[in-house]
Each structure stands twice: as C-alpha cells, then as structure tokens.
Design a protein around this motif. Structure first.
Motif, PDB file in Angstrom:
ATOM      1  N   SER A   1     -44.562  27.637  56.138  1.00 61.18           N
ATOM      2  CA  SER A   1     -43.953  27.546  57.474  1.00 61.18           C
ATOM      3  C   SER A   1     -42.508  28.023  57.445  1.00 61.18           C
ATOM      4  N   ARG A   2     -42.278  29.209  56.902  1.00 60.84           N
ATOM      5  CA  ARG A   2     -40.894  29.649  56.764  1.00 60.84           C
ATOM      6  C   ARG A   2     -40.255  29.980  58.113  1.00 60.84           C
ATOM      7  N   ALA A   3     -41.023  30.474  59.084  1.00 59.67           N
ATOM      8  CA  ALA A   3     -40.449  30.798  60.384  1.00 59.67           C
ATOM      9  C   ALA A   3     -39.920  29.543  61.076  1.00 59.67           C
ATOM     10  N   PHE A   4     -40.694  28.471  61.024  1.00 62.86           N
ATOM     11  CA  PHE A   4     -40.295  27.181  61.601  1.00 62.86           C
ATOM     12  C   PHE A   4     -40.646  26.100  60.573  1.00 62.86           C
ATOM     13  N   PRO A   5     -39.750  25.817  59.631  1.00 61.43           N
ATOM     14  CA  PRO A   5     -40.060  24.913  58.520  1.00 61.43           C
ATOM     15  C   PRO A   5     -40.639  23.577  58.968  1.00 61.43           C
ATOM     16  N   LYS A   6     -41.720  23.191  58.319  1.00 60.69           N
ATOM     17  CA  LYS A   6     -42.377  21.917  58.591  1.00 60.69           C
ATOM     18  C   LYS A   6     -42.536  21.181  57.274  1.00 60.69           C
ATOM     19  N   PRO A   7     -41.651  20.228  56.972  1.00 64.74           N
ATOM     20  CA  PRO A   7     -41.724  19.512  55.691  1.00 64.74           C
ATOM     21  C   PRO A   7     -43.069  18.809  55.526  1.00 64.74           C
ATOM     22  N   MET A   8     -43.689  18.995  54.376  1.00 61.38           N
ATOM     23  CA  MET A   8     -44.998  18.400  54.125  1.00 61.38           C
ATOM     24  C   MET A   8     -44.901  17.038  53.443  1.00 61.38           C
ATOM     25  N   ALA A   9     -43.715  16.643  53.013  1.00 59.76           N
ATOM     26  CA  ALA A   9     -43.556  15.374  52.306  1.00 59.76           C
ATOM     27  C   ALA A   9     -43.998  14.185  53.159  1.00 59.76           C
ATOM     28  N   ILE A  10     -43.984  14.357  54.494  1.00 64.14           N
ATOM     29  CA  ILE A  10     -44.401  13.260  55.370  1.00 64.14           C
ATOM     30  C   ILE A  10     -45.887  12.948  55.200  1.00 64.14           C
ATOM     31  N   PHE A  11     -46.625  13.865  54.580  1.00 62.37           N
ATOM     32  CA  PHE A  11     -48.065  13.661  54.386  1.00 62.37           C
ATOM     33  C   PHE A  11     -48.392  12.999  53.051  1.00 62.37           C
ATOM     34  N   GLY A  12     -47.370  12.625  52.294  1.00 61.02           N
ATOM     35  CA  GLY A  12     -47.629  11.897  51.059  1.00 61.02           C
ATOM     36  C   GLY A  12     -46.962  12.506  49.844  1.00 61.02           C
TER      37      GLY A  12
ATOM     38  N   ASN B   1     -48.078  13.707  47.156  1.00 65.48           N
ATOM     39  CA  ASN B   1     -48.696  14.888  46.559  1.00 65.48           C
ATOM     40  C   ASN B   1     -48.015  16.178  46.995  1.00 65.48           C
ATOM     41  N   TRP B   2     -47.271  16.108  48.111  1.00 59.21           N
ATOM     42  CA  TRP B   2     -46.630  17.309  48.649  1.00 59.21           C
ATOM     43  C   TRP B   2     -45.192  17.468  48.168  1.00 59.21           C
ATOM     44  N   GLU B   3     -44.753  16.621  47.278  1.00 61.39           N
ATOM     45  CA  GLU B   3     -43.388  16.722  46.764  1.00 61.39           C
ATOM     46  C   GLU B   3     -43.173  18.088  46.108  1.00 61.39           C
ATOM     47  N   GLY B   4     -42.073  18.742  46.460  1.00 60.13           N
ATOM     48  CA  GLY B   4     -41.753  20.042  45.896  1.00 60.13           C
ATOM     49  C   GLY B   4     -42.279  21.216  46.696  1.00 60.13           C
ATOM     50  N   HIS B   5     -43.091  20.951  47.715  1.00 61.12           N
ATOM     51  CA  HIS B   5     -43.621  22.001  48.581  1.00 61.12           C
ATOM     52  C   HIS B   5     -42.501  22.522  49.491  1.00 61.12           C
ATOM     53  N   PRO B   6     -42.413  23.818  49.775  1.00 62.83           N
ATOM     54  CA  PRO B   6     -43.336  24.892  49.388  1.00 62.83           C
ATOM     55  C   PRO B   6     -42.938  25.630  48.111  1.00 62.83           C
ATOM     56  N   GLU B   7     -41.752  25.307  47.565  1.00 60.43           N
ATOM     57  CA  GLU B   7     -41.282  26.043  46.382  1.00 60.43           C
ATOM     58  C   GLU B   7     -42.296  25.995  45.246  1.00 60.43           C
ATOM     59  N   ALA B   8     -42.973  24.837  45.102  1.00 62.76           N
ATOM     60  CA  ALA B   8     -43.938  24.682  44.006  1.00 62.76           C
ATOM     61  C   ALA B   8     -45.099  25.665  44.124  1.00 62.76           C
ATOM     62  N   VAL B   9     -45.459  26.031  45.359  1.00 63.24           N
ATOM     63  CA  VAL B   9     -46.542  26.996  45.549  1.00 63.24           C
ATOM     64  C   VAL B   9     -46.220  28.293  44.821  1.00 63.24           C
ATOM     65  N   PHE B  10     -45.009  28.794  45.033  1.00 59.64           N
ATOM     66  CA  PHE B  10     -44.613  30.080  44.465  1.00 59.64           C
ATOM     67  C   PHE B  10     -44.337  29.964  42.962  1.00 59.64           C
ATOM     68  N   GLU B  11     -43.761  28.857  42.550  1.00 52.84           N
ATOM     69  CA  GLU B  11     -43.468  28.667  41.129  1.00 52.84           C
ATOM     70  C   GLU B  11     -44.750  28.578  40.306  1.00 52.84           C
ATOM     71  N   GLU B  12     -45.701  27.774  40.751  1.00 51.92           N
ATOM     72  CA  GLU B  12     -46.942  27.586  39.997  1.00 51.92           C
ATOM     73  C   GLU B  12     -47.798  28.847  40.015  1.00 51.92           C
ATOM     74  N   TRP B  13     -47.799  29.546  41.134  1.00 54.96           N
ATOM     75  CA  TRP B  13     -48.559  30.799  41.231  1.00 54.96           C
ATOM     76  C   TRP B  13     -48.080  31.774  40.161  1.00 54.96           C
ATOM     77  N   ARG B  14     -46.775  31.963  40.068  1.00 56.64           N
ATOM     78  CA  ARG B  14     -46.223  32.938  39.117  1.00 56.64           C
ATOM     79  C   ARG B  14     -46.458  32.530  37.661  1.00 56.64           C
ATOM     80  N   LYS B  15     -46.659  31.253  37.419  1.00 56.96           N
ATOM     81  CA  LYS B  15     -46.905  30.795  36.049  1.00 56.96           C
ATOM     82  C   LYS B  15     -48.259  31.244  35.511  1.00 56.96           C
ATOM     83  N   VAL B  16     -49.249  31.401  36.392  1.00 58.25           N
ATOM     84  CA  VAL B  16     -50.611  31.626  35.910  1.00 58.25           C
ATOM     85  C   VAL B  16     -51.255  32.929  36.372  1.00 58.25           C
TER      86      VAL B  16
END
Length: 246
Positions: A20-31, A33-48
């Motif tokens: 949600s980069r155009a209109f950021p929507k923090p996902m931490a409110i959903f629990g 498990n979402w800690e570190g989102h969205p940066e973790a998406v890109f970091e983990e993707w590049r690792k593997v």
C-alpha cells in the motif's frame, strides 16, 4: 545435431502481500504476525529468490482501489528478482480487465485470468477461487461468484490440456476446500486434472499444521505472507531443457 542445455527451474509462491505504498495502510493492527511489514516482504524475497526463478503471487497484492495507485506496488514488485505470476485476490479491487492490466505490467510480470502460463516445462494455471457453500453467511451473491470462479478455473486448466509440460501447478487465492476441510467444486477440479501441487493463501491467524496438507494425495501449499514470515516458499525445483536453434 542440436545441443541441449539443462537449466534449473525453481518456483516459489507467496500470497497476501497487502502492499500500500500509494496510501500506506499499517498491517500491524491485524496482529503480531505482521510486524516488519512491508519491508520484510522485500527483504525476505531478495534472500531466497534469484533472477532466473519464478514466483507465484496468489492474490491480495495491493490495498489500492484503482489501477494507477496499484501500479506503484506492482512496479516495486517488478524490481524484485524473478519472473512473477499474479492472481487476483478478494481485496484486489484495482484489478481491471485483463487486457488493460497486461498492457501496463512491468517486464517479467504476468497476470492469469482464464488462461495459463508455461515456463521451462512448468505449467501454471489458476483463479481467485471463493468461499464454498456452507461457509458462514453464504449468500446468493456468493453462490454466483463461486460458480463463476469454478468456471474460470476450469477454463484455465483446459488451456494446459494436450500441452507438453513436465509439472502442473494449480494456484488459487482462496483455499480449495470448505471451512470444514471438506470437498468443493475446486477440489473436484483438482481430482480431475491432477496437478502436481496446489498453492493458496487468504487465511490469516490459522495454524498451518492444522490445515489440510494434501488433497487426494496432491500437496497443498499454504503461503499467506504473514504465516510464512514473508519469505516466498520454494514449492518446486526441477530441470528444464533449452535446445539450440538450428
């Protein structure tokens, strides 16, 4: 004599990126498990994921409501390694007609709708899916969408018939089974077409170990991003052949 070159095909899968980069929507409110989102998406993707790999992104890609807003997220995905194969999720309201979407997708990004994709001997077919009859508050509108998604999946699978593939992956956003783990129209198609595996997402907060691990002997891969710690799951590693042109 034509030369034959062997290469390794690696296929990963992940769902529910909820970018949600155009209109950021923090996902931490959903629990938690979402800690570190969205940066973790890109970091983990590049690792593997490497440049020659394939990643199935099984729906709920962006929170955007319109395509121009979603393009920001799609371009961010486009800069990540690998070839991406997109399916629509229930929150991808920005998804327009498939022809319009394909016109603006970044390079090495494909969207599936009524069809399939062949990469290195691996056929990928799929659809969004939907809740099955018997789900809570299942309505007449739900039944209409359910039947439509079944037909879309059938059309997608038909396109791989009589095609020379080594592996068939069936991708959905919704789980193919019912809320009780029972059969649905989607599981009937799994039994009919016998893919090598099925990937899906959509569920959050579920215990992956308590979900069905296979259907009629066919592995089921649950790949919601928050449940796999944002790291795309390797679901297939095989070899392909590339023949020199005469």
């Amino acid at each position: 004599m034509l030369g034959v070159k062997l290469f390794v095909v690696r296929v990963f899968a992940i769902a529910d990126l909820h970018l949600s980069r155009a209109f950021p929507k923090p996902m931490a409110i959903f629990g938690p498990n979402w800690e570190g989102h969205p940066e973790a998406v890109f970091e983990e993707w590049r690792k593997v994921v490497g440049e020659d790999d394939v990643v199935i992104v099984a729906g709920d890609i962006s929170w955007a409501m319109r395509l121009p807003e979603a393009l920001v997220d799609l371009r961010d995905l486009g800069e990540l390694p690998g070839t991406k194969v997109l399916l629509r999720g229930n929150h991808d309201y920005w998804w327009p007609s498939i022809s319009r979407l394909r016109e603006v997708l970044p390079p090495r990004m494909h969207a599936l709708q009524h069809d399939s994709l062949m990469i290195g001997g691996v056929a990928i077919a799929g659809s969004r899916g939907w809740d099955a009859p018997g789900s809570r508050d299942f309505s007449e509108e739900d039944l209409r969408i359910y039947k439509r998604e079944l037909e879309r999946l059938r059309l997608s699978l038909k396109t791989v018939q009589n095609q020379p593939y080594d592996h068939l992956i069936l991708a959905l956003h919704y789980p193919p089974y019912s809320v009780t783990g029972g059969p649905t129209g989607f599981t009937e198609l799994i039994e009919e077409y016998r893919p090598d595996m099925v990937v899906y997402g959509h569920l959050h907060g579920a215990d992956p170990n308590r979900l069905p691990q296979s259907w009629d002997g066919i592995p089921l891969h649950f790949v919601s991003a928050d449940m796999i710690r944002f790291r795309p799951k390797l679901i297939l590693e095989t070899t392909g052949e590339e023949r020199d042109k005469p």
